[in-house]
Design a protein around this motif. Structure first.
Motif, PDB file in Angstrom:
ATOM      1  N   PRO A 475       0.826  -1.215   0.000  1.00  0.00           N
ATOM      2  CA  PRO A 475       0.000   0.000   0.000  1.00  0.00           C
ATOM      3  C   PRO A 475       0.859   1.265   0.000  1.00  0.00           C
ATOM      4  O   PRO A 475       0.496   2.266  -0.615  1.00  0.00           O
ATOM      5  N   TYR A 476       1.958   1.226   0.719  1.00  0.00           N
ATOM      6  CA  TYR A 476       2.953   2.301   0.689  1.00  0.00           C
ATOM      7  C   TYR A 476       4.319   1.642   0.627  1.00  0.00           C
ATOM      8  O   TYR A 476       4.485   0.483   0.997  1.00  0.00           O
ATOM      9  N   GLN A 477       5.316   2.399   0.176  1.00  0.00           N
ATOM     10  CA  GLN A 477       6.664   1.829   0.115  1.00  0.00           C
ATOM     11  C   GLN A 477       7.374   1.925   1.462  1.00  0.00           C
ATOM     12  O   GLN A 477       8.182   1.078   1.814  1.00  0.00           O
ATOM     13  N   VAL A 478       7.074   3.006   2.193  1.00  0.00           N
ATOM     14  CA  VAL A 478       7.780   3.259   3.451  1.00  0.00           C
ATOM     15  C   VAL A 478       6.783   3.498   4.571  1.00  0.00           C
ATOM     16  O   VAL A 478       5.795   4.233   4.393  1.00  0.00           O
ATOM     17  N   VAL A 506       8.381   9.249  -2.880  1.00  0.00           N
ATOM     18  CA  VAL A 506       8.222   7.959  -2.190  1.00  0.00           C
ATOM     19  C   VAL A 506       6.827   7.913  -1.557  1.00  0.00           C
ATOM     20  O   VAL A 506       6.337   8.926  -1.052  1.00  0.00           O
ATOM     21  N   GLU A 507       6.173   6.742  -1.614  1.00  0.00           N
ATOM     22  CA  GLU A 507       4.851   6.603  -0.990  1.00  0.00           C
ATOM     23  C   GLU A 507       5.062   6.290   0.482  1.00  0.00           C
ATOM     24  O   GLU A 507       5.598   5.233   0.828  1.00  0.00           O
ATOM     25  N   VAL A 508       4.631   7.215   1.356  1.00  0.00           N
ATOM     26  CA  VAL A 508       4.929   7.083   2.783  1.00  0.00           C
ATOM     27  C   VAL A 508       3.663   7.057   3.622  1.00  0.00           C
ATOM     28  O   VAL A 508       2.781   7.906   3.448  1.00  0.00           O
ATOM     29  N   ILE A 528       0.736  -4.175   9.430  1.00  0.00           N
ATOM     30  CA  ILE A 528       0.352  -3.581   8.140  1.00  0.00           C
ATOM     31  C   ILE A 528       1.258  -4.086   7.016  1.00  0.00           C
ATOM     32  O   ILE A 528       0.817  -4.282   5.893  1.00  0.00           O
ATOM     33  N   GLY A 529       2.542  -4.320   7.325  1.00  0.00           N
ATOM     34  CA  GLY A 529       3.401  -5.035   6.391  1.00  0.00           C
ATOM     35  C   GLY A 529       4.015  -4.240   5.257  1.00  0.00           C
ATOM     36  O   GLY A 529       4.350  -4.796   4.204  1.00  0.00           O
ATOM     37  N   ILE A 530       4.181  -2.945   5.434  1.00  0.00           N
ATOM     38  CA  ILE A 530       4.820  -2.110   4.404  1.00  0.00           C
ATOM     39  C   ILE A 530       6.302  -2.487   4.296  1.00  0.00           C
ATOM     40  O   ILE A 530       6.945  -2.736   5.326  1.00  0.00           O
ATOM     41  N   PRO A 531       6.850  -2.579   3.078  1.00  0.00           N
ATOM     42  CA  PRO A 531       8.200  -3.152   2.898  1.00  0.00           C
ATOM     43  C   PRO A 531       9.319  -2.491   3.720  1.00  0.00           C
ATOM     44  O   PRO A 531      10.152  -3.197   4.274  1.00  0.00           O
ATOM     45  N   TRP A 532       9.372  -1.156   3.799  1.00  0.00           N
ATOM     46  CA  TRP A 532      10.456  -0.509   4.555  1.00  0.00           C
ATOM     47  C   TRP A 532       9.921   0.183   5.793  1.00  0.00           C
ATOM     48  O   TRP A 532       8.964   0.963   5.710  1.00  0.00           O
ATOM     49  N   ARG A 533      10.564  -0.083   6.936  1.00  0.00           N
ATOM     50  CA  ARG A 533      10.249   0.670   8.153  1.00  0.00           C
ATOM     51  C   ARG A 533      11.369   1.666   8.373  1.00  0.00           C
ATOM     52  O   ARG A 533      12.550   1.292   8.403  1.00  0.00           O
ATOM     53  N   ILE A 546      16.637   2.110   9.431  1.00  0.00           N
ATOM     54  CA  ILE A 546      15.836   1.443   8.396  1.00  0.00           C
ATOM     55  C   ILE A 546      15.850  -0.068   8.587  1.00  0.00           C
ATOM     56  O   ILE A 546      16.836  -0.653   9.054  1.00  0.00           O
ATOM     57  N   LYS A 547      14.740  -0.671   8.231  1.00  0.00           N
ATOM     58  CA  LYS A 547      14.618  -2.132   8.343  1.00  0.00           C
ATOM     59  C   LYS A 547      13.625  -2.609   7.296  1.00  0.00           C
ATOM     60  O   LYS A 547      12.590  -1.980   7.060  1.00  0.00           O
ATOM     61  N   LYS A 548      13.981  -3.712   6.662  1.00  0.00           N
ATOM     62  CA  LYS A 548      13.072  -4.298   5.658  1.00  0.00           C
ATOM     63  C   LYS A 548      12.117  -5.236   6.399  1.00  0.00           C
ATOM     64  O   LYS A 548      12.546  -6.040   7.232  1.00  0.00           O
ATOM     65  N   ARG A 549      10.827  -5.155   6.079  1.00  0.00           N
ATOM     66  CA  ARG A 549       9.837  -6.041   6.704  1.00  0.00           C
ATOM     67  C   ARG A 549      10.185  -7.489   6.361  1.00  0.00           C
ATOM     68  O   ARG A 549      10.505  -7.814   5.209  1.00  0.00           O
TER      69      ARG A 549
END
Ligand code: ATP
Ligand code: MG
Length: 564
Positions: A475-478, A506-508, A528-533, A546-549
């Motif tokens: 749904p969002y990238q970050v 970037v979609e945040v 929610i599971g968005i790829p980048w935290r 930064i952390k990848k889900r």
């Protein structure tokens, strides 16, 4: 998007009746809400994922040469009457009436509509082939809606229909669609099997399901251990070995049998023989004319109703016979014979397995007697013979070289050969060929369930904390988390990071809530599971964490170095 503005928030617990992971997670993470059973709202987060899937499907369909258009949702019932699907479409078809009394089908599929628009043009062979598709609402009055978006009563399908001068030309498009679907499902992050399947009530000769392997899938199919064979259970074949080829054929006898012998298990115990040595009879009734069919099959096998309906050319029309049906032919439930009933019009069907056993037990069972040494072809023979048996794990593959393994999968899409099924049933479904003659066109149809695809992604891509969205459909990238935003210094940095990222395109989703502890923010982010935290906190200083889900590793870097 600021989380404080987002409509649709996370909740900690699923509802009690939710059994499937995708249902629970899409609900808890704030992607969907049920309206009434099988009808769903897509909340803004859900809509974003849905739209990304739609975009991928459209891109690939357009690349394949297909053309997008739209058809009305209400289909004039007369069109469905032309193909008789107002009846054979059965219980799933919904209808409505307008104030003038005109009746409409709320289509569960749209073959008739697309034939109807195409026949309004005087097509010639020069106008063919073409493939038109829509993102269209579908209504199916499913017996049981289940699993959130998995099986619903109202959904948007990508449905495509192609039109051709001949079968050869159609086959090229079928391959084209097979490749297109493969690209679509790969892009949305799914691994899939392309499974030859039964074409059910669509008509036509062959079709393929795109199945994603999953325990919650409702499609059962078989693959051979050596990978050379794959087929849906409704069409899966297998090689039958002879059970007792060495045995001598004996004379048939009626023998006494203890009264307690009733079931197959009792038989096995009493005769000390395996199930495959017994005859089994299974009774069906034609729903429309009431005709009775008795299927005789080897005792270790089950009848596959789809194979049977196909063999009898009665697709969708057979029901299991009731006790009353069995009594009506002069028989008794549990004591059905493999031959006889001469006074009643009964059709007997023999499964091919009857040819693999010598000296069967059974066929004329009464309370205290049964027949033994029964040989198919000598003692009885049925008017209709064929393969109507259900495949099972461990059976020999059709080429005899390998063993079958059973798999369960979620059907996310399928492609159908329709041939001239619709153009022959519907009037004027013709084009003028190069020889000047008017001919019925050849068709194919191709469907993808968009909501089911979304649920399937969650089903195969999650952990115990929540969803793990593949980049292409997230749904969002970050997911930007500001921790302890009551601290104005952190608040400023978080706001700057949000501004910086959004300005870069970037979609945040920005968790800008105050007074929420870091643990809860992390839990929501995982759910929610968005790829980048991306975290801004006291600890991150001038950088961000930064952390990848789905991965453990996190690092603190300068925001300017961050690449999605
Ligand atoms: P199923 O066997 O699961 O009922 P189907 O064979 O009826 O599916 P099609 O009529 O071929 O499905 O429809 C094409 C696609 O639409 C399916 O591959 C699936 O992705 C989706 N679909 C079908 N029925 C539903 C439903 N009730 N809810 C959600 N998606 C569906
Ligand atoms: Mg269905």
């Amino acid at each position: 998007m600021r989380y404080t503005n987002l409509f649709g928030k996370t909740v900690r617990e699923p509802l009690k009746d939710m059994t499937q992971v995708s249902h629970k997670l899409l609900y808890q993470a704030g992607f969907i809400r049920e309206s009434t059973a099988g009808r769903y709202y897509l909340l803004p987060l859900g809509q974003r994922v849905f739209d990304k899937i739609v975009r991928i499907v459209e891109e690939e369909m357009d690349k394949s040469g297909a053309q997008k258009m739209s058809a009305p949702i209400l289909h004039p019932i007369e069109l469905w009457e032309e193909t008789n699907r107002d009846k054979s479409g059965g219980y799933e078809l919904m209808t409505v009436q307008d104030r003038r009394g005109a009746r409409f089908a709320l289509g569960g599929t749209a073959e008739e509509m697309f034939v109807d628009v195409v026949r309004r043009f005087q097509l010639t062979y020069k106008d063919m082939p073409f493939n038109v598709y829509q993102m269209g609402y579908k209504f199916r009055d499913e017996l049981r809606a289940r699993g959130g978006l998995m099986r619903v009563r109202e959904f948007i399908m990508k449905d495509a229909y192609s039109f051709h001068t001949d079968d050869q030309d159609f086959k090229k498009e079928y391959e084209n669609m097979r490749d297109t679907y493969s690209r679509i499902f790969t892009r949305v992050g799914l691994k899939f099997d392309i499974v030859p399947a039964d074409n059910g009530y669509f008509g036509g000769e062959y079709c393929h399901e795109f199945d994603v392997e999953s325990e919650v899938g409702e499609s059962k199919y078989f693959v051979s251990e050596d990978g050379s064979y794959i087929a849906h259970e409704d069409v899966a074949e297998f090689k039958l070995e002879d059970v007792n080829p060495e045995e001598e054929i004996k004379d048939m006898e009626i023998v006494e049998q203890p009264e307690w012998v009733r079931t197959m298990e009792d038989n096995i115990k009493n005769y000390n023989l395996p199930a495959e040595r017994f005859l089994k009879n299974v009774v069906y009734k034609n729903r429309v004319d009431g005709h009775i069919y008795i299927v005789t099959i080897r005792g270790d096998l089950q009848v596959n109703k789809n194979k049977l309906e196909k063999l009898l050319n009665l697709v969708g029309l057979l029901d299991d016979a009731t006790d009353e049906d069995i009594i009506s032919i002069g028989s008794k439930p549990g004591w059905v014979h493999s031959w006889g009933y001469g006074d009643h019009k009964v059709t007997f069907v023999a499964d091919n397995s009857l040819k693999t056993v010598k000296n069967f037990v059974g066929g004329q069972k009464e309370e205290k007697t049964d027949s033994i040494n029964v040989n198919y072809g000598r003692d009885f023979k049925h008017e209709i013979e064929g393969d109507v048996a259900l495949a099972q794990s461990g059976f020999t593959s059709p080429d005899g070289k390998s063993k079958l393994i059973e798999k369960k999968g979620i059907e996310v899409g399928n492609i159908f050969q329709l041939g001239q099924h619709y153009s022959k049933k519907m009037r004027d479904a013709v084009f003028v060929d190069s020889d000047g003659k008017s001919k019925e066109f050849f068709m194919g149809c191709y469907g993808i369930g968009l909501g089911r695809t979304m649920a399937t992604i969650v089903e195969v891509s999650h952990d115990d904390k929540g969803i793990i969205w593949p980049d292409a459909v997230a749904p969002y990238q970050v997911h930007l988390l500001g921790l302890n935003l009551e601290d104005s210094e952190i608040r400023n940095k978080a706001e700057q990071a949000y501004k910086y990222l959004t300005e870069k395109g970037v979609e945040v989703l920005y968790d800008d809530r105050e007074g929420i502890n870091p643990g809860s923010k992390f839990a929501d982010s995982d759910l929610i599971g968005i790829p980048w935290r991306v975290v801004v906190s006291k600890r991150t200083g001038d950088g961000v964490e930064i952390k990848k889900r789905g991965e453990e590793k996190s690092e603190i870097i300068e925001l300017a170095e961050f690449q999605v």
